[in-house]
Structure formats: structure tokens, C-alpha cells
Scaffold this active site. Sequence first.
Site, mmCIF file in Angstrom:
data_model
loop_
_atom_site.group_PDB
_atom_site.id
_atom_site.type_symbol
_atom_site.label_atom_id
_atom_site.label_comp_id
_atom_site.label_asym_id
_atom_site.label_seq_id
_atom_site.Cartn_x
_atom_site.Cartn_y
_atom_site.Cartn_z
ATOM 1 N N HIS A 1 3.419 1.920 2.070
ATOM 2 C CA HIS A 1 4.008 2.362 3.337
ATOM 3 C C HIS A 1 5.518 2.165 3.322
ATOM 4 O O HIS A 1 6.043 1.278 2.648
ATOM 5 C CB HIS A 1 3.349 1.704 4.561
ATOM 6 N N ASN B 1 0.832 -1.223 0.000
ATOM 7 C CA ASN B 1 0.000 0.000 0.000
ATOM 8 C C ASN B 1 0.864 1.270 0.000
ATOM 9 O O ASN B 1 0.360 2.363 0.231
ATOM 10 C CB ASN B 1 -0.940 0.010 1.212
#
Length: 245
Positions: free
Chosen positions: A141, A139
Site C-alpha cells: 500500500h 502489502n
Amino acid sequence: MKERVIVMTILVYENLDLLYDDVKDHLIDQIKRHQTFNLGLATGSTSEPLYERLIDAHDTHKVDFSHVSTFNLDEYVGLEASHHASYVYFMQEKLFKHISFKTSHMPSGLGNLVENVNFYNQLLSKNPIDLQILGIGSNGHIAFNEPGTPVDSLTHIVNLTDQTIFDNSRFFESVDHVPAKAITMGLANIMAAKKIILIATGKNKAQAIYKMVKEAQTTNMPASVLTTYENITVYLDQEAASLLD
Ligand code: GLP
């Protein structure tokens, strides 16, 4: 829309061994150039082949690590050091029991979390990182800085997203065993490093790499902050780079 100027260096490899050999050589070159060296380390599958190569370089006396201090990015909240999925356990097994560094530091997710956060921020402000190794979550991160994390964030406690909990469930008995929270260096701590190396391999990272490089910088894609940082080299295999031109 204003054109974004990307200043990062991106290298794409057909051969995974070559990719990790190059990262290892780059890192060892930096370590040899400094009399003291602060090395930022990441956990996760992506880092493992690099750590295997560092252990090999150590065992064959190609490099001395006794002037190197290490600083890890993150840790789950609530996992004992003896838990096989804790990051302290991972680091011990994959690196620290094989190489003695000058000192090794990890943020702690046990006990008083406010004190742990303050302690780690003070530690980082006194010990600027010379080179930070990073992976990337599917995602986008970096460390455990999930989408929405402010660019000026320091070490903090984070609620992990469902995506991260799902991705990391492979290291636990089931998804229900993955901690809901973690302690992580913030984006500002990471951006304070003098150099950054980001490694991404596999199809699972292709979307995140595409968004990091091709879409506008946004806190929804934490890694996009790195595109404005000059001293970063991104090492990709062909799968992770597959959505780029
Ligand atoms: C994990 C860690 C990150 C790591 C990333 C990728 O959740 N918190 O520091 O870089 O996600 O992990 P992996 O290399 O296992 O894909």
C-alpha cells in the site's frame, strides 16, 4: 506477455545515514528552488530519520521553510488528535512542533467523513503537490491505498486490511486498538504530484519492493502504479532491495 517498461529511478544504499542524507539534500534543494512549495508528507517509521534531518537543517538555519505548505497523506478514522498513535499527533511531535511551515494540512478522520473527503480533494486540486514523500506498506500500500484500490481513486475512506492492522499494531496497546478504517489520499491524488520520493528500508519491505518492480502492474499491488510514473526516485537500503537482481 508484453514487457513492462520501468521508468522509475531506483537507488540502493549500503549506508542508511547516507540514504537519508541524500533524500534530505534532494528535498532541500527542491525547497530552495521554489518561491512557494507544496510538500506531501508521510507518517510511519520510515519518515522519521528524514524529519530529524529537516529539523536539524532548520535549527542550523540551512533552510527556510516559511514558503512551504505541507499536505499529509492519510489519517485513521476515529482517533482524537491527542491519541499518541494518531497521525496528527505523530506529525506534531516529529515535525510540526519543531518547524513552522507556511500552512500544514492533514485529512481528518473525525466528524463528517463525507465532508472531510470532499474538503481534502478540493484542497489538493487547488494546491498541486510539488514533491510527495512516500513510504510503502508490507502489502504494497501507499498512503492507505490498500490492495484493490482503483488507479483513478481520489481521497476516500478505506477499510484497512488485516495485514496493515497487524503491521501498525506496534504503535497501539494491542492489535484490537488499531482503527479499522482510515481516510487517505487516493492513487490519482498521489500520481498528480510533480515529483515523488519513495523510501523503503528493512527486510519487511523486500517482498513489496520486489512485486512493485518485477511483477505486472496490478491493483493488488497499489505501489506498482508508480512504475509508470517518470518523476520518481526510489531510495532503498540493501534489505529492502534484497530480492531484486
Ligand atoms: C503506514 C502509512 C503509510 C506508510 C506505510 C509504511 O500504514 N499509512 O503512509 O508509508 O504504512 O509505514 P512504516 O514507514 O512505519 O513502515
